[in-house]
Motif scaffolding. Structure first.
Motif, PDB file in Angstrom:
ATOM      1  N   LEU A   1     -10.414  -1.849 -51.183  1.00 35.92           N
ATOM      2  CA  LEU A   1      -9.544  -1.748 -52.354  1.00 35.92           C
ATOM      3  C   LEU A   1      -9.207  -0.293 -52.666  1.00 35.92           C
ATOM      4  N   ASP A   2     -10.189   0.570 -52.562  1.00 34.61           N
ATOM      5  CA  ASP A   2      -9.961   1.988 -52.842  1.00 34.61           C
ATOM      6  C   ASP A   2      -8.968   2.583 -51.849  1.00 34.61           C
ATOM      7  N   ARG A   3      -9.134   2.283 -50.582  1.00 34.09           N
ATOM      8  CA  ARG A   3      -8.231   2.837 -49.569  1.00 34.09           C
ATOM      9  C   ARG A   3      -6.816   2.278 -49.715  1.00 34.09           C
ATOM     10  N   LEU A   4      -6.711   1.017 -50.098  1.00 32.49           N
ATOM     11  CA  LEU A   4      -5.401   0.399 -50.276  1.00 32.49           C
ATOM     12  C   LEU A   4      -4.764   0.737 -51.626  1.00 32.49           C
ATOM     13  N   GLN A   5      -5.532   1.372 -52.514  1.00 30.06           N
ATOM     14  CA  GLN A   5      -5.093   1.709 -53.873  1.00 30.06           C
ATOM     15  C   GLN A   5      -4.673   0.448 -54.638  1.00 30.06           C
ATOM     16  N   LEU A   6      -5.483  -0.597 -54.513  1.00 35.55           N
ATOM     17  CA  LEU A   6      -5.195  -1.868 -55.161  1.00 35.55           C
ATOM     18  C   LEU A   6      -6.316  -2.262 -56.115  1.00 35.55           C
ATOM     19  N   ASP A   7      -5.953  -3.033 -57.134  1.00 35.29           N
ATOM     20  CA  ASP A   7      -6.940  -3.567 -58.067  1.00 35.29           C
ATOM     21  C   ASP A   7      -7.501  -4.900 -57.602  1.00 35.29           C
ATOM     22  N   TYR A   8      -6.748  -5.582 -56.721  1.00 34.75           N
ATOM     23  CA  TYR A   8      -7.203  -6.879 -56.211  1.00 34.75           C
ATOM     24  C   TYR A   8      -6.532  -7.144 -54.868  1.00 34.75           C
ATOM     25  N   LEU A   9      -7.120  -8.059 -54.106  1.00 31.44           N
ATOM     26  CA  LEU A   9      -6.543  -8.533 -52.856  1.00 31.44           C
ATOM     27  C   LEU A   9      -6.026  -9.948 -53.043  1.00 31.44           C
ATOM     28  N   ASP A  10      -4.983 -10.288 -52.320  1.00 37.34           N
ATOM     29  CA  ASP A  10      -4.511 -11.671 -52.321  1.00 37.34           C
ATOM     30  C   ASP A  10      -5.341 -12.527 -51.378  1.00 37.34           C
ATOM     31  N   LEU A  11      -5.859 -11.918 -50.302  1.00 37.77           N
ATOM     32  CA  LEU A  11      -6.642 -12.665 -49.327  1.00 37.77           C
ATOM     33  C   LEU A  11      -7.647 -11.739 -48.657  1.00 37.77           C
ATOM     34  N   TYR A  12      -8.904 -12.190 -48.604  1.00 39.38           N
ATOM     35  CA  TYR A  12      -9.962 -11.444 -47.923  1.00 39.38           C
ATOM     36  C   TYR A  12     -10.611 -12.383 -46.921  1.00 39.38           C
ATOM     37  N   LEU A  13     -10.719 -11.930 -45.670  1.00 38.61           N
ATOM     38  CA  LEU A  13     -11.219 -12.764 -44.584  1.00 38.61           C
ATOM     39  C   LEU A  13     -12.488 -12.176 -43.973  1.00 38.61           C
ATOM     40  N   ILE A  14     -13.416 -13.036 -43.563  1.00 41.13           N
ATOM     41  CA  ILE A  14     -14.481 -12.613 -42.646  1.00 41.13           C
ATOM     42  C   ILE A  14     -13.829 -12.505 -41.269  1.00 41.13           C
ATOM     43  N   HIS A  15     -13.846 -11.318 -40.681  1.00 38.38           N
ATOM     44  CA  HIS A  15     -13.039 -11.041 -39.494  1.00 38.38           C
ATOM     45  C   HIS A  15     -13.522 -11.812 -38.255  1.00 38.38           C
ATOM     46  N   TRP A  16     -14.830 -11.823 -38.023  1.00 36.26           N
ATOM     47  CA  TRP A  16     -15.416 -12.525 -36.878  1.00 36.26           C
ATOM     48  C   TRP A  16     -16.679 -13.248 -37.329  1.00 36.26           C
ATOM     49  N   PRO A  17     -16.959 -14.436 -36.786  1.00 39.13           N
ATOM     50  CA  PRO A  17     -18.096 -15.220 -37.273  1.00 39.13           C
ATOM     51  C   PRO A  17     -19.444 -14.831 -36.706  1.00 39.13           C
ATOM     52  N   ASN A  18     -19.462 -14.182 -35.545  1.00 37.98           N
ATOM     53  CA  ASN A  18     -20.738 -14.010 -34.844  1.00 37.98           C
ATOM     54  C   ASN A  18     -20.811 -12.640 -34.168  1.00 37.98           C
ATOM     55  N   PRO A  19     -20.890 -11.555 -34.961  1.00 35.16           N
ATOM     56  CA  PRO A  19     -20.967 -10.218 -34.377  1.00 35.16           C
ATOM     57  C   PRO A  19     -22.196 -10.075 -33.478  1.00 35.16           C
ATOM     58  N   VAL A  20     -22.074  -9.227 -32.485  1.00 30.11           N
ATOM     59  CA  VAL A  20     -23.132  -9.123 -31.472  1.00 30.11           C
ATOM     60  C   VAL A  20     -24.478  -8.749 -32.076  1.00 30.11           C
ATOM     61  N   GLN A  21     -24.483  -7.918 -33.128  1.00 31.16           N
ATOM     62  CA  GLN A  21     -25.746  -7.481 -33.720  1.00 31.16           C
ATOM     63  C   GLN A  21     -26.373  -8.555 -34.614  1.00 31.16           C
ATOM     64  N   LEU A  22     -25.659  -9.675 -34.817  1.00 30.95           N
ATOM     65  CA  LEU A  22     -26.161 -10.732 -35.693  1.00 30.95           C
ATOM     66  C   LEU A  22     -26.326 -12.059 -34.956  1.00 30.95           C
ATOM     67  N   ARG A  23     -26.411 -12.011 -33.646  1.00 30.64           N
ATOM     68  CA  ARG A  23     -26.422 -13.241 -32.865  1.00 30.64           C
ATOM     69  C   ARG A  23     -27.571 -14.180 -33.230  1.00 30.64           C
ATOM     70  N   ASP A  24     -28.673 -13.614 -33.717  1.00 28.40           N
ATOM     71  CA  ASP A  24     -29.827 -14.462 -34.044  1.00 28.40           C
ATOM     72  C   ASP A  24     -29.835 -14.921 -35.497  1.00 28.40           C
ATOM     73  N   ARG A  25     -28.834 -14.475 -36.299  1.00 27.44           N
ATOM     74  CA  ARG A  25     -28.830 -14.832 -37.720  1.00 27.44           C
ATOM     75  C   ARG A  25     -27.419 -14.872 -38.309  1.00 27.44           C
ATOM     76  N   TRP A  26     -26.462 -15.216 -37.498  1.00 31.51           N
ATOM     77  CA  TRP A  26     -25.077 -15.184 -37.965  1.00 31.51           C
ATOM     78  C   TRP A  26     -24.820 -16.186 -39.078  1.00 31.51           C
TER      79      TRP A  26
END
Length: 278
Positions: free
Chosen positions: A93-118
Motif C-alpha cells: 500500500l505504501d509503495r502504491l500510495q493507496l489507502d486500500y486495494l481492490d484485490l489482494y492475492l496469495i501469489h503461489w500456494p506452495n513456496p519451496v521454503q514452505l513445502r512441509d507446512r504450506w
C-alpha cells in the motif's frame, strides 16, 4: 467496460492490464499511463514484480478518481504467515500510495521454503487477509496459481471464499479441473499470460483466424479468453499495442473456432505450483 460480478457481490473490470516484467521506473510508469489513457481501469501488479512504486506514481499522476480504478497486487512467497502478510500488505500500500486495494492475492500456494507446512502458512496468511478486509484495507481477496487441492485445504479454515483465482490460461493452456472447480464455486478466473509466451504469434491456427476475422492474433486470443468466461491480463509496454489489445470486444468467435483455439498444441504450459523452485 464490461465487468464480471464476484462472489462477494462486487464487480471487477473484465480485462486487466498486466505489468509482469515491465521494468520499474519510466517503462512501467509510461505503460500504465498509456493503459489508463486507452481505457483500462484494472491494473494488475505484485510485490514480486518490483514495480509497485512506479505504478503507484502513474495511478496518482493519471488524475483518474480512485473509485474508478481496480488495483490488484499479490503476497509474495517470502511473506506467508499472519504477521508477515499484514506487514507485506502495508508495504505494498505504501509503495502504491493507496489507502486500500481492490484485490489482494496469495501469489503461489506452495513456496519451496514452505513445502512441509504450506497448508498452515496459507491458512495464517488468509486469516490476516480476512482481517484486513474487515479493516477496510482490502475490498476483495483471492489466490493465484492454486489448484484444487490447494483450494480445498484453504477452505477448511477460510471464512471468506476466494473471489478470484489467477491462473495461466491461454489458447492451448486450459487447466480443466481447476477451471471447472472455480466456475462451480463462482470464483472468477483471471488469465495471466493470455497471449501465450510468444508461440501464438506464429501459430498457423491463430494466424488463419486472425486473417478470417480481420483482427490480430492477440485480439483473437483475448476474444477466446472472454468466450471461456476468463478475465485476461494482457501486458505490453508499447502504446499502440496497449490500445490494440482493447479492440477485441466486437469479436464473436464461432464454436468451431473456439474449439480449434482451445486445442492448439505447442504452447508453453502452466507451472506445477508444487514443484516450482521458488
Amino acid at each position: 467496460m464490461k465487468t464480471y460480478q464476484m462472489n462477494n457481490g462486487l464487480t471487477i473490470p473484465a480485462i486487466g492490464f498486466g505489468t509482469y516484467l515491465s521494468k520499474d521506473g519510466e517503462e512501467v510508469y509510461q505503460a500504465v499511463l498509456s493503459a489508463l489513457e486507452a481505457g483500462y481501469r484494472h491494473i494488475d501488479t505484485a510485490a514480486y514484480y518490483g514495480n509497485e512504486e512506479s505504478i503507484g506514481r502513474a495511478i496518482k499522476d493519471s488524475g483518474i478518481p480512485r473509485e474508478e480504478l481496480f488495483i490488484t497486487t499479490k503476497l509474495w512467497n517470502d511473506a506467508h504467515g499472519y504477521e508477515e502478510a499484514k506487514a507485506a500488505l502495508q508495504y505494498s500500500l505504501d509503495r502504491l500510495q493507496l489507502d486500500y486495494l481492490d484485490l489482494y492475492l496469495i501469489h503461489w500456494p506452495n513456496p519451496v521454503q514452505l513445502r512441509d507446512r504450506w497448508q498452515a502458512a496459507n491458512a495464517d496468511s488468509w486469516r490476516a487477509m480476512e482481517e484486513m478486509v474487515e479493516a477496510g484495507l482490502i475490498r476483495t481477496i483471492g489466490v493465484s496459481n492454486f489448484l484444487v487441492h490447494h483450494m480445498e485445504e484453504l477452505l477448511k479454515t477460510a471464512k471468506i471464499i476466494p473471489a478470484v483465482n489467477q491462473l495461466r490460461l491461454a489458447p492451448g493452456v486450459y487447466q480443466t479441473r481447476i477451471v471447472d472447480y472455480c466456475k462451480d464455486k463462482g470464483i472468477v478466473l483471471e488469465a495471466w499470460s493470455p497471449l501465450g509466451r510468444g508461440e501464438l504469434f506464429s501459430h498457423p491456427t491463430m494466424l488463419a483466424l486472425a486473417e478470417k476475422y480481420g483482427k490480430t492474433v492477440a485480439q483473437i486470443a483475448l476474444a477466446w479468453s472472454w468466450s471461456q468466461g476468463f478475465l485476461p491480463l494482457p501486458k505490453s509496454v508499447t502504446p499502440s499495442r496497449i490500445r490494440e489489445n482493447l479492440d477485441f470486444q466486437d469479436i464473436l468467435l464461432s464454436e468451431e473456432d473456439i474449439t480449434a483455439i482451445t486445442a492448439i498444441e505447442g504452447v508453453t504450459g502452466a507451472y506445477d505450483p508444487d514443484n516450482i523452485s521458488f
